[in-house]
Design a protein around this motif. Structure first.
Motif, short mmCIF file in Angstrom:
data_model
loop_
_atom_site.label_atom_id
_atom_site.label_comp_id
_atom_site.label_asym_id
_atom_site.label_seq_id
_atom_site.Cartn_x
_atom_site.Cartn_y
_atom_site.Cartn_z
N VAL A 1 24.12 -1.26 21.74
CA VAL A 1 24.54 -2.56 21.20
C VAL A 1 23.73 -3.68 21.84
O VAL A 1 23.22 -4.57 21.15
N ALA A 2 23.61 -3.65 23.17
CA ALA A 2 22.84 -4.68 23.87
C ALA A 2 21.39 -4.68 23.41
O ALA A 2 20.78 -5.73 23.22
N HIS A 3 20.82 -3.49 23.21
CA HIS A 3 19.44 -3.38 22.74
C HIS A 3 19.30 -4.00 21.35
O HIS A 3 18.37 -4.77 21.09
N ASN A 4 20.23 -3.67 20.45
CA ASN A 4 20.18 -4.20 19.08
C ASN A 4 20.33 -5.71 19.03
O ASN A 4 19.81 -6.36 18.12
N GLU A 5 21.03 -6.27 20.01
CA GLU A 5 21.24 -7.72 20.05
C GLU A 5 20.13 -8.44 20.82
O GLU A 5 20.13 -9.66 20.89
N GLY A 6 19.23 -7.69 21.42
CA GLY A 6 18.14 -8.30 22.16
C GLY A 6 18.56 -8.84 23.53
O GLY A 6 17.88 -9.68 24.10
N ALA A 7 19.67 -8.33 24.05
CA ALA A 7 20.16 -8.77 25.36
C ALA A 7 19.53 -7.88 26.43
O ALA A 7 20.14 -6.93 26.91
N ASP A 8 18.29 -8.19 26.76
CA ASP A 8 17.51 -7.32 27.64
C ASP A 8 18.09 -7.19 29.05
O ASP A 8 18.14 -6.09 29.59
N ARG B 1 21.26 -5.16 28.84
CA ARG B 1 20.89 -3.77 28.59
C ARG B 1 20.39 -3.10 29.88
O ARG B 1 20.72 -1.96 30.17
#
Length: 84
Positions: free
Chosen positions: A32-39, A42
């Motif tokens: 989910v974090a990856h898909n939202e761009g929350a590096d 993540r």
């Protein structure tokens, strides 16, 4: 002073199942974090995922608390409101 109530010890297989469940959830959260761009988020989730895997494989102990030197007589109180 011990602020945490004593909990009964769980059988080793229950602990492993719980850690495996946590690891599974972390894998889902990582996606989910990856898909939202929350590096950064993540990254931290990935570190927890790796830690859970290390615990399951026996590479790391479940807790480091038993292996720490404690400061005698220094209570660890939760942070409260700061008065200025």
């Amino acid at each position: 002073m011990n602020l945490k109530p004593a909990k009964p010890a769980q059988p080793p297989h229950a602990v492993e199942e719980n850690i495996a469940s946590v690891r599974q959830m972390l894998g889902e959260l990582r996606a989910v974090a990856h898909n939202e761009g929350a590096d950064m988020l993540r990254y931290f989730i990935e570190m927890a995922y790796v830690e859970a895997g290390d615990i399951l494989s026996g590479f790391r102990p479940l807790s480091i608390r038993e292996n720490r030197d404690r400061a005698p007589g220094v209570p660890l109180n939760p942070a409260g409101k700061v008065k200025l």
